[in-house]
Write an enzyme that holds these catalytic residues in place. Sequence first.
Site, PDB file in Angstrom:
ATOM      1  N   PRO A 193      -4.835   0.521  18.340  1.00 28.32           N
ATOM      2  CA  PRO A 193      -4.802   0.107  17.087  1.00 28.32           C
ATOM      3  C   PRO A 193      -4.883   1.239  15.901  1.00 28.32           C
ATOM      4  O   PRO A 193      -4.462   0.813  14.822  1.00 28.32           O
ATOM      5  CB  PRO A 193      -5.909  -0.991  16.900  1.00 28.32           C
ATOM      6  N   TYR A 198      -9.545   5.904   6.855  1.00 23.06           N
ATOM      7  CA  TYR A 198      -9.701   6.224   8.060  1.00 23.06           C
ATOM      8  C   TYR A 198     -10.672   7.211   8.235  1.00 23.06           C
ATOM      9  O   TYR A 198     -10.324   8.417   7.643  1.00 23.06           O
ATOM     10  CB  TYR A 198      -8.339   6.615   8.849  1.00 23.06           C
ATOM     11  N   TYR A 258       3.604   6.616  10.171  1.00 24.52           N
ATOM     12  CA  TYR A 258       2.863   5.427   9.775  1.00 24.52           C
ATOM     13  C   TYR A 258       3.697   4.377   9.084  1.00 24.52           C
ATOM     14  O   TYR A 258       3.735   3.362   9.338  1.00 24.52           O
ATOM     15  CB  TYR A 258       1.711   5.995   8.814  1.00 24.52           C
ATOM     16  N   LYS A 288       0.469   0.101  14.914  1.00 28.99           N
ATOM     17  CA  LYS A 288       1.896  -0.054  15.280  1.00 28.99           C
ATOM     18  C   LYS A 288       2.217  -1.248  16.259  1.00 28.99           C
ATOM     19  O   LYS A 288       3.344  -1.441  16.281  1.00 28.99           O
ATOM     20  CB  LYS A 288       2.309   1.264  16.328  1.00 28.99           C
ATOM     21  N   HIS A 348       0.844  -1.105  -0.066  1.00 25.63           N
ATOM     22  CA  HIS A 348       0.150  -0.037   0.062  1.00 25.63           C
ATOM     23  C   HIS A 348       0.945   1.354  -0.036  1.00 25.63           C
ATOM     24  O   HIS A 348       1.766   1.349   0.884  1.00 25.63           O
ATOM     25  CB  HIS A 348      -1.063   0.085   1.221  1.00 25.63           C
TER      26      HIS A 348
HETATM   27  C1  PHB Z   1      -6.373  -4.055  10.433  1.00 26.21           C
HETATM   28  O1  PHB Z   1      -6.477  -4.334   8.941  1.00 26.21           O
HETATM   29  O2  PHB Z   1      -6.890  -4.834  11.159  1.00 26.21           O
HETATM   30  C2  PHB Z   1      -6.137  -2.733  10.918  1.00 26.21           C
HETATM   31  C3  PHB Z   1      -5.662  -1.799   9.800  1.00 26.21           C
HETATM   32  C4  PHB Z   1      -5.160  -0.735  10.288  1.00 26.21           C
HETATM   33  C5  PHB Z   1      -5.371  -0.321  11.477  1.00 26.21           C
HETATM   34  C6  PHB Z   1      -5.793  -1.064  12.483  1.00 26.21           C
HETATM   35  C7  PHB Z   1      -6.066  -2.266  12.011  1.00 26.21           C
HETATM   36  O3  PHB Z   1      -4.746   1.099  12.025  1.00 26.21           O
END
Ligand code: PHB
Length: 396
Positions: free
Chosen positions: A295, A201, A387, A299, A72
């Site tokens: 989450p 997000y 990130y 990280k 990504h």
């Molecule tokens: C996930 O794909 O489970 C996932 C992705 C990004 C995040 C948290 C969880 O910030």
Amino acid sequence: MHTTVGIIGGGPSGLLLARLLHNAGIDSVVLERRDRAYVEQRQRAGILEQATVDVLRAAGAGARLAAEGLIHDGIELRHDGRSHRVDFPALTGGRRVTVYAQTEVVKDLIALQLADGGPLLFEADVRAVAGADTDRPSIHYSHDGRDQTLTCDYVIGCDGYHGITRAAVPESSRTTYERTYPYSWLGILADAPPVYDELIYAHSAQGFALASMRSPYVSRLYLQVPNATDPADWPDERVWDELDARLALAAEPGWRLKRGPVTQKSVLPMRSSVTEPMRYGRLFLAGDAAHIVPPTGAKGLNLAAADVVVLARALEHQRRTGSADLLDAYSDTCLRRVWRAEHFSYSMTTMLHADPAQSAFDTKLQLSQLARIEASAHAAAELAENYVGLPLTQES
Ligand code: PHB
Ligand code: APR
């Protein structure tokens, strides 16, 4: 039984550490309280920094990751009904992330360890660590219905946030810094193709939402919900409707997620926690046993991998030169990276979630910060650098 390194916990930290030590010719035993199927099914996050990918590849666990991992180049941020993209390579000098579920990392590491590694015992429940401040610590565990003892040169607590090793450090020798959040995530896994190329997000008046994926056919989706939410209160249609509402785009009123059978649904609490130092005598803490993050910044797994890389190098250095310098530096070395990730995870979390107690003023501040990231390459680069993660050799 005796081993050089006794590893408590067969999650990503313990399994990767065992592999790194095996490759360095250092023997270890991994004790995992759950059975193999449980450990391989446990749903966790799925974003790997480039440094984590490199470590897994160098450790010999990169084949399926290279074939199935999804690279990504950015994320999408949605707020005020519109969307903008944070372009990682453009903002970080070419760095990107890989979407590959933690469950798959764990499966790959278990297969390697069972094929040619040291002992990996499932359903081995560790009850106590004794003599951590002596030259010969021991691990007491039950396996096959019997109480057993493993003596070690070093004990590594890779037993996660709910493990026992953190508490094996006397209270007077540790400090825990903690923060809780007034919300949780409801996560679903669905047999539905993601209609988006990158993770989304979303900040919305109804709360945060995240659209992630596991493959071109499987979506992983999250909704902010109140703490102590019962997943039974969220039938599938309600989850999909709410996701669509929170991810809505003003300019594309027809934008909808593709729906499909929901195969898993659970509620995840959010917490930030760091225990310092990450060492007591010959007991070292790694991964979630020492620190957890909410989450939102993805990280947790990457921090766990960084810890055990630092630790494996230090143990190897000790073996080769007889010097404990790197072991002595372990905690400080890791904590610099840990606190950076704590700050980033906290910032992402508080920028994107609706705190039930927040005022209209607070919401305006969040939206101003999101607009700033949209308008300024400097602000976006700060997010992007955190990130994609720092190279492993650089601390913060
Ligand atoms: C996930 O794909 O489970 C996932 C992705 C990004 C995040 C948290 C969880 O910030
Ligand atoms: N005896 C043996 N094993 C134990 C014990 C015990 N007393 N207590 C816990 N364990 C095991 C758990 O069953 C689990 O498999 O330790 C393992 C810890 O694994 P994780 O919780 O996955 O922690 P870690 O390996 O540090 O990985 C961190 O996991 O929570 C995510 O987001 C986090 O991605 C990050 C990663």
